[in-house]
Design a protein around this motif. Structure first.
Motif, PDB file in Angstrom:
ATOM      1  N   LEU A 164      35.563  37.833  50.260  1.00 22.84           N
ATOM      2  CA  LEU A 164      34.285  37.933  49.437  1.00 22.84           C
ATOM      3  C   LEU A 164      33.269  37.868  50.843  1.00 22.84           C
ATOM      4  O   LEU A 164      32.378  38.846  50.929  1.00 22.84           O
ATOM      5  CB  LEU A 164      34.006  37.108  48.573  1.00 22.84           C
ATOM      6  N   ASP A 165      33.512  36.814  51.716  1.00 19.29           N
ATOM      7  CA  ASP A 165      32.568  36.466  52.661  1.00 19.29           C
ATOM      8  C   ASP A 165      32.690  37.667  53.908  1.00 19.29           C
ATOM      9  O   ASP A 165      31.466  38.155  54.592  1.00 19.29           O
ATOM     10  CB  ASP A 165      32.532  35.071  53.490  1.00 19.29           C
ATOM     11  N   ALA A 166      33.916  38.231  53.856  1.00 17.66           N
ATOM     12  CA  ALA A 166      34.189  39.398  55.102  1.00 17.66           C
ATOM     13  C   ALA A 166      33.991  40.654  54.563  1.00 17.66           C
ATOM     14  O   ALA A 166      34.143  41.653  55.204  1.00 17.66           O
ATOM     15  CB  ALA A 166      35.522  39.001  55.545  1.00 17.66           C
ATOM     16  N   GLY A 167      33.603  40.771  53.305  1.00 15.28           N
ATOM     17  CA  GLY A 167      33.510  42.261  52.801  1.00 15.28           C
ATOM     18  C   GLY A 167      34.581  42.977  52.577  1.00 15.28           C
ATOM     19  O   GLY A 167      34.603  44.419  52.717  1.00 15.28           O
ATOM     20  N   LYS A 168      35.800  42.121  52.481  1.00 15.41           N
ATOM     21  CA  LYS A 168      37.146  43.073  52.257  1.00 15.41           C
ATOM     22  C   LYS A 168      37.393  43.376  51.057  1.00 15.41           C
ATOM     23  O   LYS A 168      36.550  43.429  50.144  1.00 15.41           O
ATOM     24  CB  LYS A 168      38.165  42.167  53.036  1.00 15.41           C
ATOM     25  N   ASP A 169      38.601  43.670  50.815  1.00 16.59           N
ATOM     26  CA  ASP A 169      39.091  44.094  49.494  1.00 16.59           C
ATOM     27  C   ASP A 169      38.761  43.235  48.277  1.00 16.59           C
ATOM     28  O   ASP A 169      39.508  42.380  48.077  1.00 16.59           O
ATOM     29  CB  ASP A 169      40.464  44.540  49.636  1.00 16.59           C
ATOM     30  N   LEU A 170      37.906  43.898  47.445  1.00 14.57           N
ATOM     31  CA  LEU A 170      37.221  42.888  46.415  1.00 14.57           C
ATOM     32  C   LEU A 170      38.301  42.848  45.277  1.00 14.57           C
ATOM     33  O   LEU A 170      38.401  41.840  44.240  1.00 14.57           O
ATOM     34  CB  LEU A 170      36.062  43.399  45.956  1.00 14.57           C
ATOM     35  N   GLU A 171      38.977  43.785  44.968  1.00 14.16           N
ATOM     36  CA  GLU A 171      39.996  43.974  44.295  1.00 14.16           C
ATOM     37  C   GLU A 171      41.186  42.996  44.309  1.00 14.16           C
ATOM     38  O   GLU A 171      41.447  42.362  43.385  1.00 14.16           O
ATOM     39  CB  GLU A 171      40.609  45.248  43.954  1.00 14.16           C
ATOM     40  N   LYS A 172      41.586  42.852  45.601  1.00 10.53           N
ATOM     41  CA  LYS A 172      42.558  41.771  45.825  1.00 10.53           C
ATOM     42  C   LYS A 172      41.872  40.361  45.782  1.00 10.53           C
ATOM     43  O   LYS A 172      42.639  39.462  45.171  1.00 10.53           O
ATOM     44  CB  LYS A 172      43.177  42.140  47.452  1.00 10.53           C
ATOM     45  N   ALA A 173      40.689  40.290  46.023  1.00 11.97           N
ATOM     46  CA  ALA A 173      39.925  39.122  46.073  1.00 11.97           C
ATOM     47  C   ALA A 173      39.897  38.674  44.555  1.00 11.97           C
ATOM     48  O   ALA A 173      40.076  37.390  44.187  1.00 11.97           O
ATOM     49  CB  ALA A 173      38.661  38.857  46.748  1.00 11.97           C
ATOM     50  N   HIS A 174      39.344  39.523  43.614  1.00 15.62           N
ATOM     51  CA  HIS A 174      39.539  39.125  42.355  1.00 15.62           C
ATOM     52  C   HIS A 174      40.756  38.833  41.637  1.00 15.62           C
ATOM     53  O   HIS A 174      40.860  37.740  40.781  1.00 15.62           O
ATOM     54  CB  HIS A 174      38.955  40.297  41.546  1.00 15.62           C
ATOM     55  N   ASP A 175      41.676  39.413  42.154  1.00 13.87           N
ATOM     56  CA  ASP A 175      43.183  39.044  41.787  1.00 13.87           C
ATOM     57  C   ASP A 175      43.565  37.840  42.040  1.00 13.87           C
ATOM     58  O   ASP A 175      44.182  36.866  41.250  1.00 13.87           O
ATOM     59  CB  ASP A 175      44.371  40.289  42.293  1.00 13.87           C
ATOM     60  N   TRP A 176      43.090  37.266  43.299  1.00 14.65           N
ATOM     61  CA  TRP A 176      43.502  35.993  43.801  1.00 14.65           C
ATOM     62  C   TRP A 176      42.663  35.062  43.173  1.00 14.65           C
ATOM     63  O   TRP A 176      43.192  33.930  42.883  1.00 14.65           O
ATOM     64  CB  TRP A 176      43.287  35.908  45.408  1.00 14.65           C
ATOM     65  N   ILE A 177      41.386  35.153  43.155  1.00 14.16           N
ATOM     66  CA  ILE A 177      40.543  34.142  42.401  1.00 14.16           C
ATOM     67  C   ILE A 177      40.848  34.048  40.899  1.00 14.16           C
ATOM     68  O   ILE A 177      40.806  32.983  40.279  1.00 14.16           O
ATOM     69  CB  ILE A 177      39.227  34.285  42.453  1.00 14.16           C
ATOM     70  N   THR A 178      41.355  35.045  40.109  1.00 18.12           N
ATOM     71  CA  THR A 178      41.929  35.011  38.925  1.00 18.12           C
ATOM     72  C   THR A 178      43.155  34.031  38.871  1.00 18.12           C
ATOM     73  O   THR A 178      43.277  33.017  37.916  1.00 18.12           O
ATOM     74  CB  THR A 178      42.010  36.413  38.354  1.00 18.12           C
ATOM     75  N   LYS A 179      44.103  34.293  39.761  1.00 21.74           N
ATOM     76  CA  LYS A 179      45.286  33.396  39.738  1.00 21.74           C
ATOM     77  C   LYS A 179      44.685  32.026  40.020  1.00 21.74           C
ATOM     78  O   LYS A 179      45.291  31.254  39.302  1.00 21.74           O
ATOM     79  CB  LYS A 179      46.264  33.805  40.779  1.00 21.74           C
ATOM     80  N   ALA A 180      43.878  31.810  40.644  1.00 22.07           N
ATOM     81  CA  ALA A 180      43.414  30.299  41.197  1.00 22.07           C
ATOM     82  C   ALA A 180      42.726  29.685  39.605  1.00 22.07           C
ATOM     83  O   ALA A 180      43.047  28.360  39.419  1.00 22.07           O
ATOM     84  CB  ALA A 180      42.258  30.370  42.054  1.00 22.07           C
ATOM     85  N   THR A 181      42.045  30.339  39.192  1.00 19.71           N
ATOM     86  CA  THR A 181      41.416  29.688  38.054  1.00 19.71           C
ATOM     87  C   THR A 181      42.414  29.539  36.872  1.00 19.71           C
ATOM     88  O   THR A 181      42.177  28.737  36.104  1.00 19.71           O
ATOM     89  CB  THR A 181      40.191  30.691  37.378  1.00 19.71           C
TER      90      THR A 181
END
Length: 281
Positions: A204-221
């Protein structure tokens, strides 16, 4: 003229006093760092020399408390909890005090390392372990006082103290198996909630692949459903992706979880974001 000469002499004397002479110390300091298994062990001590003196029983009296070296406390530092001579010792730094004897030595780890030499007022409550170990005779005289970590195995070693013709060794064990097993379990189980959270935060901070970031944060939650800060991060990722509806839903979840946890900062941050996204509060 006299005033000028006096001023010059005063400056000359001041310069001499301020200067420092570099000269070797009679008992130079030493530091030994040794990895035992997965534990870092550090020795810091000073090294007096024999210089044709009789050491044990003379310079260092028998059966009296000794600083174990020269100058400030000799210290040993463990990065993990260990067993020192069979006694549990917490990670940290300890002064090493000894009572040398003809046939055996008493070794003490003391949790106050601020003394120069032995403590002026000895406090038994600061002794974390006391061990008695036999004296071993060295074939060749040890000119300089030496402390070392030797007899290394995967999960143990000896603290060795050597000077003149005397050597004593104190065994200790480190938690190699426990640490290794924990590492194996973590890797084999896959990333944890915090791993996914940190990866998503970076993307998120680096402006990289947001789809992948969302997948990861969903797993975290999913792995940590009470983590209001993770839900907060998920809402920000969703907002950044342009999915305001999902961001609002997730922010409301974070808000309720933050209220339940009594975290006013996250309550305010979520409320501010919800207002920004058009929700009337």
């Amino acid at each position: 003229m006299k005033y000028t000469l006096l001023a010059f002499m005063s400056l000359f004397v001041t310069t001499i006093v301020a200067a420092q002479i570099d000269a070797p110390q009679p008992s130079p300091s030493a530091m030994v760092k040794q990895t035992v298994g997965l534990t870092e062990v550090t020795l810091e001590y000073s090294r007096p020399a024999m210089r044709d003196r009789d050491i044990f029983g003379n310079l260092v009296p028998f059966d009296k408390m000794w600083r174990t070296g020269a100058n400030a406390n000799s210290t040993i530092t463990f990065s993990d909890d260990v067993q020192f001579a069979g006694t549990d010792v917490k990670a940290g730094s300890y002064a090493v005090f000894t009572k040398p004897g003809k046939k055996d030595w008493k070794i003490m780890l003391y949790n106050d390392t601020s003394n120069w030499g032995t403590p002026r007022n000895w406090d038994d409550s600061k002794v974390v372990v006391t061990a008695t170990v036999p004296v071993n005779k060295l074939k060749n005289a040890q000119e300089s006082f030496t402390m070392a970590i030797n007899e290394l195995t995967m999960d143990s070693a000896h603290l060795q103290i050597m000077w003149e013709n005397t050597m004593v060794a104190i065994p200790f064990t480190v938690p190699t198996e426990t640490k290794t097993q924990a590492s194996i379990d973590k890797v084999m189980a896959g990333p944890g909630a915090n791993d996914y959270y940190q990866a998503a935060s970076f993307y998120l901070d680096a402006g990289k692949d947001l789809e992948k970031a969302h997948d990861w944060i969903t797993k975290a939650t999913e792995m940590n459903p009470k983590a209001f800060w993770m839900f907060r991060k998920k809402s920000l990722i969703e907002a950044k992706m342009g999915n305001t509806t999902a961001a609002i839903t997730t922010a409301k979840q974070s808000l309720e979880k933050a209220k339940a946890a009594g975290n006013d900062d996250y309550v305010k941050m979520n409320m501010d974001s919800l207002k920004e996204w058009g929700v009337k509060m």
